[in-house]
Design an enzyme around this catalytic site. Structure first.
Site, PDB file in Angstrom:
ATOM      1  N   ASN A 209       0.769  -1.058   0.091  1.00  0.00           N
ATOM      2  CA  ASN A 209       0.207   0.085   0.138  1.00  0.00           C
ATOM      3  C   ASN A 209       0.867   1.480  -0.001  1.00  0.00           C
ATOM      4  O   ASN A 209       2.117   1.287  -0.006  1.00  0.00           O
ATOM      5  CB  ASN A 209      -0.933   0.083   1.274  1.00  0.00           C
ATOM      6  CG  ASN A 209      -0.171  -0.070   2.550  1.00  0.00           C
ATOM      7  OD1 ASN A 209       0.590   0.659   2.875  1.00  0.00           O
ATOM      8  ND2 ASN A 209      -0.502  -1.100   3.388  1.00  0.00           N
ATOM      9  N   ASP A 278      -4.211  -6.242   5.117  1.00  0.00           N
ATOM     10  CA  ASP A 278      -5.402  -7.315   5.565  1.00  0.00           C
ATOM     11  C   ASP A 278      -5.427  -8.632   5.050  1.00  0.00           C
ATOM     12  O   ASP A 278      -5.832  -9.775   5.762  1.00  0.00           O
ATOM     13  CB  ASP A 278      -6.647  -6.692   5.182  1.00  0.00           C
ATOM     14  CG  ASP A 278      -7.081  -5.499   6.039  1.00  0.00           C
ATOM     15  OD1 ASP A 278      -6.633  -5.337   7.094  1.00  0.00           O
ATOM     16  OD2 ASP A 278      -7.870  -4.645   5.212  1.00  0.00           O
ATOM     17  N   LYS A 288       9.774 -16.426 -10.180  1.00  0.00           N
ATOM     18  CA  LYS A 288       8.961 -15.578 -10.812  1.00  0.00           C
ATOM     19  C   LYS A 288       7.878 -16.005 -11.747  1.00  0.00           C
ATOM     20  O   LYS A 288       8.077 -17.062 -12.785  1.00  0.00           O
ATOM     21  CB  LYS A 288       9.756 -14.552 -11.920  1.00  0.00           C
ATOM     22  CG  LYS A 288       9.178 -13.326 -12.348  1.00  0.00           C
ATOM     23  CD  LYS A 288       9.982 -12.672 -13.414  1.00  0.00           C
ATOM     24  CE  LYS A 288       9.225 -11.541 -14.080  1.00  0.00           C
ATOM     25  NZ  LYS A 288      10.072 -10.775 -15.119  1.00  0.00           N
ATOM     26  N   PRO A 305      -3.283 -11.930  10.316  1.00  0.00           N
ATOM     27  CA  PRO A 305      -3.640 -11.753  11.669  1.00  0.00           C
ATOM     28  C   PRO A 305      -3.776 -10.494  12.028  1.00  0.00           C
ATOM     29  O   PRO A 305      -3.109  -9.494  11.455  1.00  0.00           O
ATOM     30  CB  PRO A 305      -2.355 -12.490  12.535  1.00  0.00           C
ATOM     31  CG  PRO A 305      -1.428 -12.336  11.578  1.00  0.00           C
ATOM     32  CD  PRO A 305      -1.907 -12.737  10.078  1.00  0.00           C
ATOM     33  N   ASP A 306      -4.737  -9.985  12.796  1.00  0.00           N
ATOM     34  CA  ASP A 306      -5.175  -8.689  13.131  1.00  0.00           C
ATOM     35  C   ASP A 306      -4.175  -8.318  14.477  1.00  0.00           C
ATOM     36  O   ASP A 306      -4.285  -8.981  15.632  1.00  0.00           O
ATOM     37  CB  ASP A 306      -6.548  -8.509  13.513  1.00  0.00           C
ATOM     38  CG  ASP A 306      -7.039  -7.137  13.505  1.00  0.00           C
ATOM     39  OD1 ASP A 306      -6.445  -6.450  14.453  1.00  0.00           O
ATOM     40  OD2 ASP A 306      -7.883  -6.715  13.048  1.00  0.00           O
ATOM     41  N   LYS A 337     -14.778   0.162  14.306  1.00  0.00           N
ATOM     42  CA  LYS A 337     -13.563  -0.598  14.692  1.00  0.00           C
ATOM     43  C   LYS A 337     -13.380  -0.349  16.164  1.00  0.00           C
ATOM     44  O   LYS A 337     -12.746  -1.473  16.493  1.00  0.00           O
ATOM     45  CB  LYS A 337     -12.529   0.048  13.692  1.00  0.00           C
ATOM     46  CG  LYS A 337     -11.092  -0.479  13.809  1.00  0.00           C
ATOM     47  CD  LYS A 337     -10.264   0.040  12.836  1.00  0.00           C
ATOM     48  CE  LYS A 337      -8.840  -0.568  12.819  1.00  0.00           C
ATOM     49  NZ  LYS A 337      -7.793  -0.020  11.772  1.00  0.00           N
ATOM     50  N   LYS A 341     -13.021  -4.030  17.786  1.00  0.00           N
ATOM     51  CA  LYS A 341     -11.826  -4.491  18.517  1.00  0.00           C
ATOM     52  C   LYS A 341     -11.511  -4.217  19.995  1.00  0.00           C
ATOM     53  O   LYS A 341     -10.476  -4.450  20.266  1.00  0.00           O
ATOM     54  CB  LYS A 341     -10.764  -4.028  17.511  1.00  0.00           C
ATOM     55  CG  LYS A 341     -10.876  -4.513  16.084  1.00  0.00           C
ATOM     56  CD  LYS A 341      -9.595  -4.127  15.130  1.00  0.00           C
ATOM     57  CE  LYS A 341     -10.105  -4.415  13.572  1.00  0.00           C
ATOM     58  NZ  LYS A 341      -8.725  -4.127  12.859  1.00  0.00           N
TER      59      LYS A 341
END
Length: 403
Positions: A209, A278, A288, A305-306, A337, A341
């Site tokens: 990201n 995520d 490749k 895993p969170d 959230k 959590k």
């Protein structure tokens, strides 16, 4: 910046980096600080006491057995006089002496006798710094509340390259200046995660990201300035490590998960500023992947895993601060959230269209179980200071923790 009438005791030990301490003393005097210097016998082989006397404008003490200095218990007078004690450079030998509580020279005696905050700026060969004995001694100092500033990475006088360089004089000066500000987190341990995570598809490609890590790095520096002992878990970014902060580099979400859980074992606060992926590919190709005559490439993704959710289930857990980067419905997603959590505070920000990622400024909306606050757009460094102040207020009030 000003250090007018602030009393700083500089300890100089035997190491080539002692020449940098001359510049440090000059910079502190430029800010109107009162500076006194104590040298070990080894330090005098690198820089003379006369040099430090000229720079500080004060007599330099070397020996515990100085008849004139000790006539009025000079080591106690120095210990009481100092508002801050900084040992720069701090050799491996001096770190070991402090860790074992020795008092067989003037500097170690002053450290034992002072009630002022004490800092050490290690400087040694990279292999010495990595030695388990040195690391154990440094860990002992941290547990006892002595601030460990650095070391930095780079070229060394011996020709090696690696961790062990003393921080630069201006960096040490800035840390001392910050230490005289409000430090609500002094004596606390903070873990911060920052940057992106990369999930490898094959040896060439990955899923990632656009997080630059700037916000998380700024939060780590702000927590340090608030007096905390800070560990920074960094994803793959090219940002320099803020002085005085331990850094652990990781690449994948699973690596970050493991590093955070290990570092947070005894932490007071965890700030999850990293943009953790995520999902990851179910299978990482060993070689490749090649195009197949226009046929689509399908990659099965599985959930990572969170980190913050895992921490929230621990019986003894740190104060948890999450981040929520959203492109729409910011308040709704962030508050969901927060509840789902079971975390103590969430910092929400909009991303996309020039906001959040890869920019110097940001804005945050903070939510906690019984309230919220808005931090308007400002440079990420200042935003981080404001965020850390809010975290400290909630944490220290004892009302912010989610059960």
């Amino acid at each position: 910046m000003s250090l007018r009438q602030r009393r700083i005791l500089i300890g100089v030990t035997g190491g080539i980096a002692a020449y940098k301490t001359c510049e440090l003393v000059r910079r502190l005097r430029d800010l109107d600080a009162e500076v006194r210097v104590v040298m070990t016998e080894g330090a005098t082989h690198f820089v003379t006491p006369t040099t430090f006397q000229a720079l500080s404008g004060q007599p330099v003490r070397v020996s515990l057995w100085d008849e004139h200095g000790e006539a009025a218990m000079g080591h106690i007078e120095l210990a009481r006089w100092a508002e801050r004690v900084l040992i720069a450079p701090a050799s491996a030998d001096t770190i070991a002496r402090l860790a074992h509580g020795l008092a067989d020279d003037l500097l170690s005696t002053v450290v034992l006798a002072t009630a002022a905050p004490v800092y050490v700026a290690p400087a040694m060969n990279q292999q010495m710094w990595a030695n388990l004995a040195v690391q154990a001694n440094v860990g002992t100092l941290r547990v006892r509340g002595i601030g460990v500033l650095g070391p930095a990475d780079g070229d060394q006088a011996c020709g090696d390259i690696g961790s062990g360089r003393m921080l630069e004089p201006h960096e040490l000066r800035d840390i001392l200046v910050a230490s005289f500000g409000e430090q609500p987190l002094r004596g606390r341990t903070v873990v911060v995660s920052a940057g992106p995570t990369y999930e490898d598809i094959d040896p060439v490609r990955f899923i990632g990201n656009r997080s630059s890590g700037r916000m998380g790095f700024a939060v780590a520096a702000a927590a340090r300035d608030a007096g905390a002992d800070v560990t920074l878990i960094a994803g793959p970014v090219s940002l320099p490590t803020p002085p005085g902060i331990r850094r652990v580099d990781v690449r994948s979400a699973r690596q970050m998960h493991d590093a955070v859980l290990a570092a947070a074992e005894h932490a007071d606060i965890y700030v999850g500023a990293a943009a953790v992926g995520d999902y990851r590919p179910d299978v990482e190709a060993a070689h490749k992947l090649k195009k197949a005559d226009g046929a689509p490439l399908r990659i099965e993704l599985i959930e990572n895993p969170d980190i913050i959710a895992t921490l929230s289930t621990r019986p003894s857990r740190p104060f948890l601060v999450g981040f929520a980067a959203e492109t729409r419905e910011l308040a709704g997603y962030a508050q969901d959230k927060l509840r789902r959590k079971r975390i103590d505070m969430i910092a929400a920000n909009e991303v996309g269209e020039g906001k959040g990622f890869e920019v110097a400024n940001n804005a945050l909306h903070l939510y906690w179980p019984d309230g919220d606050a808005t931090l308007p757009e400002m440079p990420k460094t200042e935003l981080a200071r404001r965020l850390v102040a809010c975290i400290a207020e909630r944490f220290l009030s004892g009302t912010g923790r989610t059960s």
